[in-house]
Design an enzyme around this catalytic site. Structure first.
Site, short mmCIF file in Angstrom:
data_model
loop_
_atom_site.label_atom_id
_atom_site.label_comp_id
_atom_site.label_asym_id
_atom_site.label_seq_id
_atom_site.Cartn_x
_atom_site.Cartn_y
_atom_site.Cartn_z
N LYS A 32 -49.37 -62.73 -6.54
CA LYS A 32 -49.72 -63.96 -5.85
C LYS A 32 -48.59 -64.39 -4.92
O LYS A 32 -47.42 -64.45 -5.32
CB LYS A 32 -50.00 -65.07 -6.87
CG LYS A 32 -50.42 -66.38 -6.22
CD LYS A 32 -50.64 -67.47 -7.27
CE LYS A 32 -50.97 -68.79 -6.58
NZ LYS A 32 -51.14 -69.89 -7.56
N PHE A 71 -77.83 -55.90 11.90
CA PHE A 71 -77.99 -57.34 12.08
C PHE A 71 -76.86 -57.85 12.96
O PHE A 71 -75.74 -57.35 12.90
CB PHE A 71 -77.98 -58.07 10.73
CG PHE A 71 -79.31 -58.03 10.02
CD1 PHE A 71 -80.04 -59.18 9.81
CD2 PHE A 71 -79.83 -56.83 9.58
CE1 PHE A 71 -81.26 -59.14 9.16
CE2 PHE A 71 -81.05 -56.76 8.93
CZ PHE A 71 -81.77 -57.94 8.73
N LYS A 100 -74.72 -54.79 21.28
CA LYS A 100 -74.30 -54.27 19.98
C LYS A 100 -75.16 -53.07 19.59
O LYS A 100 -74.65 -52.07 19.08
CB LYS A 100 -74.41 -55.37 18.91
CG LYS A 100 -74.00 -54.91 17.53
CD LYS A 100 -74.01 -56.06 16.53
CE LYS A 100 -73.55 -55.58 15.15
NZ LYS A 100 -73.48 -56.70 14.17
N PRO A 125 -63.60 -50.67 8.34
CA PRO A 125 -64.52 -49.64 8.82
C PRO A 125 -65.81 -50.28 9.33
O PRO A 125 -66.27 -51.29 8.78
CB PRO A 125 -64.77 -48.77 7.59
CG PRO A 125 -64.43 -49.63 6.42
CD PRO A 125 -63.32 -50.52 6.90
N ASP A 126 -66.36 -49.71 10.38
CA ASP A 126 -67.61 -50.20 10.96
C ASP A 126 -68.76 -49.46 10.28
O ASP A 126 -69.09 -48.32 10.62
CB ASP A 126 -67.62 -49.94 12.47
CG ASP A 126 -68.76 -50.65 13.18
OD1 ASP A 126 -69.85 -50.73 12.60
OD2 ASP A 126 -68.55 -51.12 14.31
N ILE A 127 -69.37 -50.10 9.29
CA ILE A 127 -70.38 -49.43 8.47
C ILE A 127 -71.61 -49.06 9.29
O ILE A 127 -72.10 -47.92 9.23
CB ILE A 127 -70.77 -50.33 7.28
CG1 ILE A 127 -69.55 -50.60 6.40
CG2 ILE A 127 -71.90 -49.68 6.46
CD1 ILE A 127 -69.79 -51.60 5.29
N ASN A 172 -66.70 -64.90 4.26
CA ASN A 172 -67.50 -65.70 5.18
C ASN A 172 -68.56 -66.45 4.41
O ASN A 172 -68.62 -66.37 3.17
CB ASN A 172 -68.12 -64.80 6.27
CG ASN A 172 -68.97 -63.69 5.69
OD1 ASN A 172 -69.92 -63.93 4.96
ND2 ASN A 172 -68.61 -62.45 6.00
N ASP A 214 -64.76 -58.29 9.51
CA ASP A 214 -64.25 -57.39 10.55
C ASP A 214 -62.83 -56.92 10.26
O ASP A 214 -62.46 -55.82 10.69
CB ASP A 214 -64.28 -58.09 11.91
CG ASP A 214 -65.69 -58.36 12.39
OD1 ASP A 214 -66.55 -57.49 12.22
OD2 ASP A 214 -65.94 -59.46 12.92
#
Length: 397
Positions: free
Chosen positions: A286, A323, A337, A303-305, A208, A276
């Site tokens: 490659k 955040f 959230k 994984p959702d840290i 991102n 995500d």
């Protein structure tokens, strides 16, 4: 500044010992008094004369030197300083510290002291990665030892990886933060920052636009208030701040592993923009164009840290800050959230394209707590970080 502060510097035996000479010079420039202790192995890399000349003081070397014991016994020597610094801290010294050995002057001083201790590890990458060294490292952290570095890079032995001793000014910054009278002095805080890179194949990845600027600014602001900061960063554009322990990762799973390994902490600030999803079964070669058409990628959830740390039954930080980068319904989404993840605070910001915030120099955030939503004016990321650090200090006070 370090005027009037007394540092007992233990120089271990490794090629990085040459950096200790510059460290002494830098500390004395800031007004610190440096008492050097040189191990037998350390003498193989730097001479007592050079250490003494830079420190402007006698070098202590031998546990059974009767002259030294008459002048200042090793017990007293271990306790008159404001901080004991071990740089370089070799694998051998770390093992002695972790196991409570006291068979030379350096290890005896470290066992006899009631003064805070900081280490700057330096060793071959294989030695650093060895399970024994990592066990010793965790033991030392649990004992309250502050760790600076190591950094990643080329080694004198020709290998590459983590194990390089932190640079002298990084150690100086950590010493300044540790000895400051700031409100976070004695607090240990984890900060995650930057993007994660999730591999598609050896040359492509999902990422991102996060630059890591806000997380870096937060880590710097917390360190300025006296906190010991563990900075876990993805491959960010912005270099990490000085005076913090830097742990570099690539993927979300690596970031979670590093965050868990950093515990226990007094607060966890999860500012990283974690991907995500990841490619399920990334190719080890490659991907090529073919007559069969475009390749098909299957995705798996990362994984959702934030949720994982927030909902830990044991070892959860007293304060967990997440955040939320949102493009619409910012407050509603961020409030939901916070409840969903189980964290204490959410720092929400609008990153819709028209704001120019994602990857930019400014931020406009809303702090979501159990008391509701608090809008902050748009300001540069340094100012946001300083305001958040002040609020964290207040909460942990």
């Amino acid at each position: 500044m370090l005027a009037g502060k007394h540092i007992l510097l233990i120089i271990g035996g490794g090629i990085a010992a040459f950096k200790s000479l510059d460290l002494i010079r830098r500390l004395r420039e800031l007004g610190a008094e440096v008492t050097p202790v040189l191990t037998r192995a350390g003498e193989e890399f730097v001479t007592p004369l050079s250490v003494s000349a830079l420190a402007g003081k006698k070098v202590f070397r031998d546990l059974f030197d009767l002259g030294d014991e008459a002048e200042m016994g090793h017990i007293q020597l271990s306790r008159v300083a404001d901080l004991l610094v071990v740089a370089p801290a070799t694998a051998d010294l770390m093992a002695k510290m972790a196991q409570g050995h006291a068979n030379d002057l350096a290890s005896t001083l470290l066992l006899a002291t009631d003064t805070p201790v900081m280490i700057a590890p330096a060793m071959n990458v294989r030695m650093w990665d060895h399970s024994a060294t990592q066990r010793n490292l965790e033991r030392l952290k649990q004992d309250g030892i502050t760790v600076v570095g190591p950094n990643e890079g080329d080694m004198a032995c020709g290998e590459y990886g983590p194990g390089r001793m932190a640079e002298p000014m990084e150690i100086v910054s950590a010493i300044e933060a540790h000895l400051s009278d700031g409100p976070l002095n004695g607090k240990r805080i984890l900060v995650t920052s930057g993007p994660t890179h999730e591999p598609i194949d050896p040359v492509r990845y999902i990422a991102n636009r996060s630059s890591g600027a806000q997380g870096t600014a937060i880590a710097r602001a917390l360190a300025a208030l006296g906190a010991e900061v563990i900075f876990v960063t993805g491959p960010a554009d912005v270099p990490p701040p000085d005076g913090v322990q830097v742990i570099r990762v690539q993927t979300a799973q690596q970031m979670l592993d590093a965050a868990r390994a950093a515990l226990p902490v007094d607060a966890g600030i999860f500012a990283a923009a974690v991907a995500d999803w990841r490619v399920d079964g990334a190719s080890d070669r490659k991907l090529k164009k073919s007559k069969d058409g475009l390749p098909t990628l299957s995705f798996a959830e990362n994984p959702d840290i934030l949720k994982t740390i927030s909902q830990m039954e044991k070892g959860r930080p007293p304060l967990v800050v997440g955040f939320a980068a949102e493009t619409n319904d910012v407050i509603d989404n961020a409030t939901a959230k916070r409840a969903r993840k189980g964290c204490d605070w959410i720092v929400a910001n609008d990153v819709s394209p028209e704001t120019g915030i994602m990857g930019g120099t400014e931020n406009a955030v809303t702090l979501i707590t159990s008391d509701g939503a608090e809008d902050w004016p748009r300001m540069n990321k340094k100012a946001v970080a300083e305001k958040l650090a002040a609020r964290i200090a207040q909460a942990l006070g």
